[in-house]
Scaffold this motif. Structure first.
Motif, mmCIF file in Angstrom:
data_model
loop_
_atom_site.group_PDB
_atom_site.id
_atom_site.type_symbol
_atom_site.label_atom_id
_atom_site.label_comp_id
_atom_site.label_asym_id
_atom_site.label_seq_id
_atom_site.Cartn_x
_atom_site.Cartn_y
_atom_site.Cartn_z
ATOM 1 N N PHE A 429 0.811 -1.210 0.000
ATOM 2 C CA PHE A 429 0.000 0.000 0.000
ATOM 3 C C PHE A 429 0.850 1.269 0.000
ATOM 4 O O PHE A 429 0.353 2.358 0.267
ATOM 5 C CB PHE A 429 -0.935 0.001 1.217
ATOM 6 C CG PHE A 429 -1.907 -1.142 1.215
ATOM 7 C CD1 PHE A 429 -3.036 -1.110 0.419
ATOM 8 C CD2 PHE A 429 -1.681 -2.266 2.001
ATOM 9 C CE1 PHE A 429 -3.935 -2.163 0.409
ATOM 10 C CE2 PHE A 429 -2.576 -3.327 2.004
ATOM 11 C CZ PHE A 429 -3.700 -3.281 1.191
ATOM 12 N N GLY A 430 2.124 1.117 -0.321
ATOM 13 C CA GLY A 430 3.004 2.271 -0.319
ATOM 14 C C GLY A 430 3.562 2.549 1.064
ATOM 15 O O GLY A 430 3.344 1.798 2.017
ATOM 16 N N ILE A 431 4.279 3.670 1.161
ATOM 17 C CA ILE A 431 4.953 4.055 2.402
ATOM 18 C C ILE A 431 4.813 5.558 2.585
ATOM 19 O O ILE A 431 4.771 6.304 1.606
ATOM 20 C CB ILE A 431 6.453 3.690 2.348
ATOM 21 C CG1 ILE A 431 6.656 2.194 2.147
ATOM 22 C CG2 ILE A 431 7.183 4.131 3.624
ATOM 23 C CD1 ILE A 431 8.105 1.809 1.901
ATOM 24 N N GLY A 432 4.760 5.992 3.817
ATOM 25 C CA GLY A 432 4.899 7.415 4.106
ATOM 26 C C GLY A 432 3.652 8.257 3.898
ATOM 27 O O GLY A 432 2.525 7.780 4.005
ATOM 28 N N PRO A 437 -4.767 5.874 1.080
ATOM 29 C CA PRO A 437 -5.729 6.211 2.130
ATOM 30 C C PRO A 437 -6.822 5.156 2.293
ATOM 31 O O PRO A 437 -7.523 5.137 3.306
ATOM 32 C CB PRO A 437 -6.327 7.545 1.655
ATOM 33 C CG PRO A 437 -6.135 7.537 0.176
ATOM 34 C CD PRO A 437 -4.856 6.791 -0.069
ATOM 35 N N GLY A 438 -6.974 4.275 1.297
ATOM 36 C CA GLY A 438 -7.995 3.235 1.381
ATOM 37 C C GLY A 438 -7.459 1.908 1.878
ATOM 38 O O GLY A 438 -8.119 0.870 1.729
ATOM 39 N N GLU A 439 -6.285 1.925 2.501
ATOM 40 C CA GLU A 439 -5.627 0.688 2.926
ATOM 41 C C GLU A 439 -6.495 -0.154 3.865
ATOM 42 O O GLU A 439 -6.628 -1.371 3.669
ATOM 43 C CB GLU A 439 -4.296 1.020 3.601
ATOM 44 C CG GLU A 439 -3.575 -0.196 4.148
ATOM 45 C CD GLU A 439 -2.243 0.143 4.798
ATOM 46 O OE1 GLU A 439 -1.679 -0.744 5.452
ATOM 47 O OE2 GLU A 439 -1.765 1.296 4.639
ATOM 48 N N ASN A 440 -7.084 0.465 4.879
ATOM 49 C CA ASN A 440 -7.857 -0.311 5.864
ATOM 50 C C ASN A 440 -9.054 -0.998 5.209
ATOM 51 O O ASN A 440 -9.360 -2.163 5.501
ATOM 52 C CB ASN A 440 -8.315 0.591 7.006
ATOM 53 C CG ASN A 440 -7.169 1.010 7.905
ATOM 54 O OD1 ASN A 440 -6.154 0.313 7.991
ATOM 55 N ND2 ASN A 440 -7.305 2.144 8.568
#
Length: 493
Positions: A429-432, A437-440
């Motif tokens: 989901f990327g870093i930093g 923002p939709g990870e959860n």
């Protein structure tokens, strides 16, 4: 006349020599030509590899963990080193998004939305979106109930087609999209809805026509006037109109039915903000609303669905892994009880399987491109302002530190006691600061779809499925599997 021609030639040669010169202390990389830069080099390598992320991988292997290119007039920097990716992901001067033809085309000529925007407008739009989606229930028990309801609709459809081969291509798109779209627009769609299927097809087509460096039109937008069809401009424009018209219809329906003081969904919340009597903030506009919704529409119909397709493939290909997941479900949840997201805390093996699918599939091999907001130093090199920066998560996920990185092996995420272990080279989901923002929501979707499907079905290879064949990939901004068929054999009648 001769003097004019001679002067023009001299000036052109001078410009060509200057344009082909690598800037002082720019990261190492191949020499480039005037005007086109490394476009021809990339095109040749793409013909050989078939995939942009493998072209970047080849560059990294040749020139090192940080590579400098020039595509058209734009500088592009490739970064594969884990520590450098982390550094770029947190430093303010690298948090921009590229500005160019394609990114503005999708936003009707503006710099709008959340995904491909930056600066104060991005901060405000992102903050507003996250706050109101949370108010509408994202992250809550109600959201989980919504996900489960959509999964159960999907399972009922699978039951009517069980024991026969099913083509997996895009079967998750509408179920996954319905989950986020219920919050955005207060509506879910039937899986056979022709209008939404056309929109999703347009999204897929656009994602496959460009790459994260921007694509040929990004670097040479003049081609849209010279060869509009061959350059892909006509198709991109048609796809964008399809998506934009769908959103316009959806937003107009809300404008006609919205009631003061009542918020049914995200679009209502945004329209209330636009119409607020004391709102002098011009960042909240109809065009901005369109592009924010477009960001959700594209994100909702693509990455999670692609991940689930890869998951189905690897579980079908690795029947022993599938059986272990089923046994864990049976032990933790039971054969008939309803799974929930909290069950993941006691399902380390299932979680490891999902993580291994994300690592090996590399849905977003370079993430969303970054842009240098100012001249900056990185690893001793100068990164010029407005350089596009591609963070090669594919290389993080596939480097030698993983051991046999090409092998599907969930145990790499487990210790000797079967507990989950973390790895700083794993970043689906990327870093930093620009982390997804939709990870959860994505994590919940993937886990619950996985557990419910394996509780209800045994995933078997169809006659056309070659269990020994490596998965074939569709190239694009995000990666997806080429179509394949499997059989969903019911476990629960």
């Amino acid at each position: 006349m001769f003097l004019i021609i001679l002067t023009s030639v001299v000036l052109f040669v001078f410009w060509a020599l200057k344009d082909s010169r690598r800037p002082s202390n720019f990261p190492p990389g191949p020499n480039w030509l005037p005007f086109v830069g490394n476009i021809t080099t990339i095109a040749k390598k793409l013909k050989i590899t078939g995939y942009h992320h493998l072209v970047w991988d080849d560059m990294i292997k040749t020139y090192g963990p940080i590579v400098g290119l020039k595509l058209g007039k734009r500088k592009v920097v490739l970064i594969s080193d884990t520590d450098l990716i982390k550094e770029v992901s947190i430093r303010d001067e690298f948090q921009g998004r590229p500005d160019g033809f394609y990114w503005r085309l999708r936003a009707q000529g503006g710099r709008l939305g959340i995904v491909f925007n930056d600066g104060p407008d991005w901060i405000e739009q992102r903050k507003f979106s996250l706050i109101h989606l949370k108010k509408l229930g994202i992250g809550s028990t109600a959201m989980e109930d919504l996900i489960i309801a959509e999964i159960l609709y999907f399972i009922e459809w699978l039951k009517t087609n069980s024991d026969s081969p099913i083509n997996i291509s895009r079967i998750f798109t509408i179920p996954v999209l319905n989950i986020i779209w219920t919050l955005i627009a207060g509506k879910r769609y039937d899986r056979k809805d022709k209008k939404l299927l056309t929109v999703c097809k347009s999204i897929d087509d656009n994602f496959q026509r460009i790459d994260t460096s921007g694509g040929i039109l990004h670097h040479f937008p003049i081609l849209r006037f010279i060869v509009p069809k061959a350059s892909g401009y006509e198709a991109l424009l048609a796809n964008n109109y399809t998506m934009w018209n769908f959103l316009t219809e959806t937003i107009d329906e809300h404008k006609q039915t919205i009631q003061p003081g009542k918020t049914r969904d995200f679009i209502d919340a945004y329209l209330h903000e636009i119409n607020h009597e004391n709102n002098d903030n011009t960042t909240f506009t109809n065009n901005q609303l369109h592009v924010v919704c477009l960001d959700f529409l594209q994100a909702g119909s693509d990455t999670t669905g692609n991940t689930l397709e890869f998951l189905i493939f690897y579980l079908t290909q690795n029947q022993e892994v599938q059986q272990k997941v089923y046994m864990e479900i049976d032990q933790v949840v039971g054969k008939c009880a309803q799974p929930n997201y909290e069950d993941r805390l006691r399902m380390s093996y299932t979680s490891a399987v999902i993580m291994e699918v994300q690592r090996l599939a590399n849905i977003a091999p370079t993430g969303v491109p970054h842009r240098a907001n100012s001249d900056a130093q990185l690893a001793g090199y100068k990164i010029p302002k407005d350089s596009t920066i591609l963070l090669l998560f594919y290389n993080m996920h596939m480097d030698k530190n993983w051991e046999d990185p090409d092998i599907f092996r969930p145990e790499r995420f487990l210790d000797d006691q079967g507990n989950l272990i973390s790895n700083d080279r794993f970043a689906p989901f990327g870093i930093g600061k620009r982390r997804c923002p939709g990870e959860n929501l994505a994590r919940k979707n993937i886990f619950l779809f996985c557990v419910y499907l394996l509780q209800y079905f045994n995933l078997l290879p169809a006659p056309s499925f070659d269990i020994n064949k490596k998965i074939e990939i569709v190239n694009g901004i995000t990666l997806s599997p080429k179509s394949f068929e499997i059989i969903f054999k019911p476990r629960i009648k």
